[in-house]
Design an enzyme around this catalytic site. Structure first.
Site, PDB file in Angstrom:
ATOM      1  N   CYS B  99     -10.082  46.183  91.530  1.00  0.00           N
ATOM      2  CA  CYS B  99      -9.956  47.410  90.683  1.00  0.00           C
ATOM      3  C   CYS B  99      -8.386  47.578  89.810  1.00  0.00           C
ATOM      4  O   CYS B  99      -8.058  46.596  88.988  1.00  0.00           O
ATOM      5  CB  CYS B  99     -11.079  48.122  91.242  1.00  0.00           C
ATOM      6  SG  CYS B  99     -11.879  49.531  90.369  1.00  0.00           S
ATOM      7  N   ARG B 132     -18.069  55.169  81.260  1.00  0.00           N
ATOM      8  CA  ARG B 132     -16.728  54.838  82.350  1.00  0.00           C
ATOM      9  C   ARG B 132     -17.883  53.836  83.447  1.00  0.00           C
ATOM     10  O   ARG B 132     -19.731  54.276  82.963  1.00  0.00           O
ATOM     11  CB  ARG B 132     -17.280  55.939  82.941  1.00  0.00           C
ATOM     12  CG  ARG B 132     -15.905  55.342  84.606  1.00  0.00           C
ATOM     13  CD  ARG B 132     -15.044  57.139  85.251  1.00  0.00           C
ATOM     14  NE  ARG B 132     -14.467  56.360  86.151  1.00  0.00           N
ATOM     15  CZ  ARG B 132     -13.853  55.943  86.746  1.00  0.00           C
ATOM     16  NH1 ARG B 132     -13.179  56.370  85.389  1.00  0.00           N
ATOM     17  NH2 ARG B 132     -12.961  55.686  87.500  1.00  0.00           N
ATOM     18  N   HIS B 196     -15.994  46.570  94.052  1.00  0.00           N
ATOM     19  CA  HIS B 196     -15.831  46.886  95.314  1.00  0.00           C
ATOM     20  C   HIS B 196     -16.922  46.832  96.745  1.00  0.00           C
ATOM     21  O   HIS B 196     -18.220  46.697  95.392  1.00  0.00           O
ATOM     22  CB  HIS B 196     -14.868  48.465  95.391  1.00  0.00           C
ATOM     23  CG  HIS B 196     -15.143  49.234  94.852  1.00  0.00           C
ATOM     24  ND1 HIS B 196     -16.018  50.854  95.042  1.00  0.00           N
ATOM     25  CD2 HIS B 196     -14.697  49.916  93.288  1.00  0.00           C
ATOM     26  CE1 HIS B 196     -16.280  51.241  94.022  1.00  0.00           C
ATOM     27  NE2 HIS B 196     -15.496  50.386  93.053  1.00  0.00           N
TER      28      HIS B 196
END
Lengths: 406, 241
Positions: B99, B132, B196
């Site tokens: 990330c 997003r 993640h």
């Protein structure tokens, strides 16, 4: 109260009652929602004339609100949103339902604190802690601290009661007009390694903390927890006997005593009232079923999991994890929690995301058994105590199985 | 830790700046690597290097995780000034970058509305997307790595553009990843990903790849991955839904 507000209050109460009668919920949100539709200023109007305390923070706000409302009860009737409905709709419902009371204690979702301060003009605001919560949508911790700081700076007449042990809380409160500091301890420190003022590392030792780059440091606390009691600003120690378990609830009790003191309630009057709180919206509730004594503990985020391990007894323990909308969809926080305190206890796991938990516990070297239902968990446990620790919707599911215990 | 590159048998794992970049359970990647090494009888030591400490250059595996804009920019500045991570990579260390940590391994990234210089250890650059990317991500990993599909949870506002010096880690079959088509990047012994979950909990084969790279082994003794396989099955199916 203006006529529009009176109408809105009445409709709001009726809607809440209808919602309860229809079995659609406890009515703590819908009533306020309708009332605010009719009168957008309803919360302001309902708050007017009451002496109000707001309680906010990532964890402990429902319980602390309950304690503070119990303590303020020494002075007279207290309105409060005791179902944990902690956004303006819930505040509106709670005040409408309570009728005219001289006092109110309201739990406030940390995102809404600025708005609720504006609308209710509280006498006291209690700030408990700030840590990571619902990673896929919550604001970052530093941004939340900034919002609080700005809100408090705009209301210098508000008296702030704040946690000296949390650097993020201290930074948000340190510029307020009047601050009373309490020390309730902080188990979770992973969101305050970096100073919110200057970005330098924060050092910690023996309960103290200080920024290595600027003047931000732990203030001297006027209210502290010592053994099984609370020390007040005069240095007097008060034994605090609670029905709620754990060191963390002693800290919540200290906070509530500090809030009540701002209204003139002495600890000696307030302490017996705290002992009357047995459970909070099902949290800590004990239920007997099939020879098992089942206790429910809610753990919503890494900090509250650590607290739950402290509260739970050394007994068979059921962990249940979901990742539905109110929980947040991201389960990676499981790796922010150290589950090793559970080693040696028989551990059962369940919930929508039990496999995430299984992999986590394997890495943590905590043996476990997977069960598909709550009933299976009960059957898998010998008669005696069963501790249940669950995140938000998993907790509600189990609470529903136990007939919505309160 | 000695200043010479390790010739002993101890496997050294460094978690880079957990004080700045540890938002999405990133500790999990370190715990999983250490456990999978230990179960194979490989002695392992883990080091959490804070941003006010010197970055050692002699460890075998480096991990860097996710975080917000401010800490990300600060981490990049400090790693560039420190130089230890660059020396480690030059000496052949393996890396898993996730990330925000993935973005800062590239030439440049955006933080707080400004372009920031990255470590330039991966031929990628990142900017802001219009939306997003939040949710399950899934992809078919580059066949040359010989790994089963990638599964993860992504949560980022960035879009990452790959240069000719890297290959995509995976072709996206659900979610966004770099740009809706590819996810992550790899070059040499550096793996970057938006996943993640943490990534190694859901992808134990990637953990073993990093271990094999670090110790120079073609294969490792198999482990009982019953629970990880169940988790993978559930999450890969959920990403299709």
């Amino acid at each position: 109260m203006p006529l529009r507000a009176k109408v809105a209050t009445s409709v709001s109460r009726t809607a809440a009652a209808l919602s309860r009668a229809a079995g659609r919920g406890d009515g703590s949100v819908i009533g306020g929602w309708i009332g605010l539709k009719i009168d957008p200023d309803l919360l302001r109007n309902l708050a007017s004339g009451r002496a109000i305390a707001l309680v906010s923070g990532t964890n402990g706000k429902t319980t602390t609100t309950r304690f503070a409302a119990a303590a303020l009860g020494v002075l007279g009737p207290v309105a409060t949103n005791s179902f944990g409905a902690n956004m303006p709709t819930g505040h509106t419902s709670a005040l409408a339902k309570a009728g005219a009371t001289p006092f109110a204690v309201l739990e406030v979702d940390e995102h809404y604190l600025a708005r609720v301060i504006d609308e209710t003009t509280p006498r006291v605001v209690a700030l408990l802690n700030l840590s990571r919560d619902q990673l896929d949508r919550a604001k970052e911790v530093a941004m939340m601290a900034q919002l609080w700081r700005t809100a408090l700076a705009a209301h210098p007449d508000v008296h702030v009661v704040a946690n000296a042990d949390d650097p993020m809380v201290v930074w948000s409160a340190v510029g307020a007009g009047h601050v009373t500091w309490f020390s309730a301890g902080q188990r979770w420190t992973d969101d305050s390694w970096v100073c919110p003022e200057c970005g330098a590392p924060i050092n910690r030792a023996q309960g103290d903390w200080w920024c290595t780059g600027c003047t931000l440091r732990r203030p001297q606390a006027q209210w502290t927890v010592e053994d099984d009691g609370v020390v007040d600003p005069r240095g007097d120690w008060h034994l605090v006997k609670l029905q709620l378990p754990g060191h963390v609830n002693l800290g919540n009790a200290a906070t509530a005593l500090a809030v009540a003191a701002e209204f003139g309630v002495r600890p000696i009057e307030a302490v017996p009232r705290l002992a009357s709180v047995a459970s909070v919206a099902g949290r800590y509730a004990q239920v007997e079923r099939d020879g098992r004594t089942i206790r429910l503990l809610l753990a919503k985020n890494p900090a509250s999991w650590l607290e739950a391990f402290d509260m739970a007894e050394e007994a068979p323990t059921l962990l249940s994890i979901n990742a539905r909308d109110p929980d947040g969809f991201d389960t990676s926080w499981l790796y922010d929690v150290d589950f090793s305190p559970l080693r040696g206890r028989p551990v059962l796991i369940t919930g929508d995301r039990a496999f995430d938990l299984a992999v986590r516990l394997e890495v943590n070297e905590v043996p476990f058994r997977h069960v598909h239902t709550f009933d299976e968990a009960i059957r898998a446990t010998p008669p005696g105590r069963l501790e249940v620790i669950a995140n938000y919707t998993a907790f509600q599911d189990i609470r529903a199985e136990l007939d919505r215990v309160n | 830790m000695s200043t010479e590159r390790s010739t002993e048998s101890v496997l050294r794992i460094v978690w880079i700046y957990p004080d700045l970049l540890s938002t999405y359970g990133d500790r999990g990647n370190m715990l999983i690597l250490a456990r999978r090494a230990a179960l194979r009888g490989i002695p392992v030591e883990t080091y959490q290097v804070r941003s006010d400490q010197a970055m050692p250059s002699t460890a075998d595996i480096y991990l860097i995780g996710g975080g917000e804009d401010g800490p990300q920019a600060l981490a990049a500045q400090r790693l560039i000034a420190d130089g230890g991570l660059h020396r480690a990579v030059a000496q052949g260390a393996a890396v898993l970058a996730v990330c925000a940590g993935y973005q800062l391994f590239g030439r440049s990234f955006y933080a707080k509305g400004a372009q920031c210089a990255g470590l330039d250890l991966l031929d990628i650059s990142s900017d802001r997307g219009e939306t997003r990317a939040v949710g399950e991500v899934r992809g078919d990993i580059d066949p040359r790595l010989g790994l089963p599909p990638l599964t993860g949870f992504e949560n980022h506002g960035g879009r990452t553009h790959l240069g000719p010096g890297v290959a995509p880690l995976a072709r996206v079959t659900a979610g966004i990843g770099n740009d809706g088509h590819t996810e992550g990047a790899w070059h040499g012994k550096i793996l970057g990903t938006y996943a993640h979950g943490p990534a190694l909990a859901r992808n134990p084969d990637i953990a073993d790849l990093l271990l094999r790279w670090a110790i120079g082994a073609d294969s490792l003794a198999p482990l009982d991955d019953t629970w990880a396989d169940r988790l993978r099955g559930e999450r890969l199916a959920a990403a299709s839904a």
